[in-house]
Scaffold this active site. Structure first.
Site, PDB file in Angstrom:
ATOM      1  N   ASN A 157       0.691  -1.222   0.039  1.00 12.78           N
ATOM      2  CA  ASN A 157       0.118   0.164  -0.036  1.00 12.78           C
ATOM      3  C   ASN A 157       0.855   1.429  -0.143  1.00 12.78           C
ATOM      4  O   ASN A 157       0.441   2.417  -0.435  1.00 12.78           O
ATOM      5  CB  ASN A 157      -0.912  -0.076   1.223  1.00 12.78           C
ATOM      6  CG  ASN A 157      -0.321  -0.487   2.695  1.00 12.78           C
ATOM      7  OD1 ASN A 157       0.109  -1.431   2.653  1.00 12.78           O
ATOM      8  ND2 ASN A 157      -0.320   0.668   3.338  1.00 12.78           N
ATOM      9  N   GLY A 206     -13.771  -3.173   0.486  1.00 15.59           N
ATOM     10  CA  GLY A 206     -14.451  -2.121  -0.439  1.00 15.59           C
ATOM     11  C   GLY A 206     -13.925  -0.828  -0.892  1.00 15.59           C
ATOM     12  O   GLY A 206     -13.865  -0.263  -1.990  1.00 15.59           O
ATOM     13  N   CYS A 330       1.886   8.524  12.535  1.00 14.40           N
ATOM     14  CA  CYS A 330       2.176   9.421  13.257  1.00 14.40           C
ATOM     15  C   CYS A 330       1.507   9.544  14.522  1.00 14.40           C
ATOM     16  O   CYS A 330       0.573  10.087  14.702  1.00 14.40           O
ATOM     17  CB  CYS A 330       2.016  10.986  12.606  1.00 14.40           C
ATOM     18  SG  CYS A 330       1.531  10.915  10.759  1.00 14.40           S
TER      19      CYS A 330
HETATM   20  C1  LIG Z   1      -6.498  -0.355   3.512  1.00 19.60           C
HETATM   21  C2  LIG Z   1      -5.924  -1.701   3.730  1.00 19.60           C
HETATM   22  C3  LIG Z   1      -6.120  -2.561   4.683  1.00 19.60           C
HETATM   23  C4  LIG Z   1      -7.532  -2.349   5.445  1.00 19.60           C
HETATM   24  O1  LIG Z   1      -8.547  -2.448   4.924  1.00 19.60           O
HETATM   25  P1  LIG Z   1      -9.836  -1.943   5.468  1.00 19.60           P
HETATM   26  O2  LIG Z   1     -10.942  -2.446   4.632  1.00 19.60           O
HETATM   27  O3  LIG Z   1      -9.433  -0.444   5.835  1.00 19.60           O
HETATM   28  O4  LIG Z   1     -10.083  -2.418   6.885  1.00 19.60           O
HETATM   29  C5  LIG Z   1      -5.620  -3.811   4.664  1.00 19.60           C
HETATM   30  N1  LIG Z   1      -4.684  -4.034   3.888  1.00 19.60           N
HETATM   31  C6  LIG Z   1      -4.053  -3.370   2.861  1.00 19.60           C
HETATM   32  C7  LIG Z   1      -2.861  -3.684   1.876  1.00 19.60           C
HETATM   33  C8  LIG Z   1      -4.835  -2.070   2.748  1.00 19.60           C
HETATM   34  O5  LIG Z   1      -4.171  -1.109   2.021  1.00 19.60           O
END
Ligand SMILES: *Cc1c(COP(=O)(O)O)cnc(C)c1O
Length: 390
Positions: A157, A206, A330
């Site tokens: 991410n 989602g 942070c």
């Molecule tokens: C955003 C994200 C999550 C968490 O997802 P939520 O639906 O916000 O709980 C988990 N893993 C990765 C790689 C993400 O980018």
């Protein structure tokens, strides 16, 4: 063009208007608002049909069977259910289970693994190479007879780097070890096929794909059957794996969003790739800029850049017209550098200079040009100030 400009699509996306419209049709008395578990009247049947339609739509995007989709509240819950559920259902009496993951996973995976450690599990956290990639050889070398599960993300991410998971999936299948994949940043951004990945469990969110926050799914392979224990108990919904009344409107929205993502996938990938090129071309004249992550194995929407001699926090403050992220958690007053950037071998200082720009469906070339203008101005100003005070 409206400012500030949203360049944080990897954190969350706005709901697509077409998705919002579908959701609105599942809320009020004149819509499909019923409880999908109500078997005694048409309100329930209609809601159930909407839920099953969405299940097909989500399954289709990842090459799954609809019966392999379990609704959750998001990828965080999906990661928890997959990892805790698999360990709980498959651990053997008297054997300390072993789990393998990496140091750059999402906190939903890392914190779940840490919790398991407290509960009497061994956890190995692999360090990726400098681009964020974990190799099959690394995973294989970490395997033990007690290894029960490997959990790795498909797309990071913060970096956008795509892991080459297919060979790992094949190897783990041969070894009889379960494979959980966090695909929250991959679905809707690149082709994802659960069979190709060799994955047993796949977490989806989602709100990274233009559906609302608070809805997600876990793919649980049926053939051969993967067993997981429920983490939320109640009415036995979702074939006993996740209880709770299904949020029809959220589910219908996620179905529509995943359908839209699949229909426009190639075109959108090409469009974002071109915006990414425009971004990089525009940043090139600026000296001392470093691109973090893998050059080629990556999704097109995420750009993680390091600006030499500039703190990401000061840069973000200067870039008030751009909504971006430093990727760093942070925590209150203490500004920790991103554990993902230090995880790929950057020094604390280098990691502090990293900034993530993530583009998405509503990003335009005009917005990219404006962002470039802002970045060039603010980085130059910060560097001048630094020189002057040196
Ligand atoms: C955003 C994200 C999550 C968490 O997802 P939520 O639906 O916000 O709980 C988990 N893993 C990765 C790689 C993400 O980018």
């Amino acid at each position: 063009m409206k400012t500030p400009i949203y360049l944080d699509y990897a954190a969350t996306t706005p709901v697509d208007p077409a998705v919002a419209e579908v959701m609105a049709g599942h809320l009020t008395l004149d819509g499909v608002f019923g409880n999908p578990a109500s078997r005694s009247h048409g309100f329930g049947w209609q809601a159930e049909a909407a839920v099953e339609n969405a299940r097909r739509q989500v399954a289709q995007l990842i090459g799954a069977d609809p019966r392999e989709i379990v609704w959750t509240s998001g990828a965080t819950e999906s990661d928890n259910l997959a990892i805790k559920g698999a360990v709980s259902a498959n651990r053997k009496e008297g054997v300390r289970p072993h789990v393998i993951t990496s140091v750059i996973e999402h906190k939903a995976v890392l914190d779940t693994c840490s919790w398991l450690e407290v509960q009497g599990c061994d956890v190995t956290r692999l360090t990726p190479d400098t681009t964020g990639v974990i190799s099959s050889a690394q995973v294989e070398a970490a395997l033990r007879p007690e290894t029960l599960l490997v959990s790795l993300m498909l797309v990071n991410n913060e970096l956008g780097t795509i892991n080459d998971l297919a060979p790992i999936g094949v190897m783990l299948r041969e070894q009889g070890v379960l494979f959980h994949v966090d695909a929250a940043q991959a679905a809707g951004k690149m082709p994802v096929d659960v069979a190709e990945l060799g994955a047993d469990l796949v977490a989806l969110s989602g709100h990274k794909v233009y559906a609302p926050k608070g809805i997600g799914a876990l793919y649980v392979r049926r053939s051969p059957d993967v067993r997981i224990d429920a983490q939320i108990h109640g009415g036995g919904h979702e074939r006993g794996m996740r209880s709770g009344t299904l949020p029809t409107h959220q589910i219908a929205g996620m179905g529509k969003a995943f359908d839209l993502a699949g229909v426009g996938l190639e075109e959108e990938m090409a469009r974002l790739e071109s915006l990414r090129g425009r971004f990089l071309d525009g940043i090139e004249p600026l000296p001392g800029v470093r691109l973090h992550g893998h050059r080629d194995r990556r999704v097109p929407g995420i750009l993680n850049l390091g600006f030499e001699g500039v703190e990401a926090e000061s840069l973000m403050l200067g870039l008030r017209e751009l909504a971006v992220s430093s990727g760093s958690a942070c925590a209150s007053a203490t500004m920790e550098p991103s554990y993902v950037l230090t995880g790929i071998g950057l020094s604390d200082g280098e990691a502090h200079a990293g900034l993530r720009f993530s583009m998405g469906r509503f990003t335009t070339a005009e917005e990219v040009d404006y962002a470039l203008e802002q970045i060039n101005t603010v980085v130059s100003r910060l560097r001048e100030r630094r020189r002057a005070s040196a």
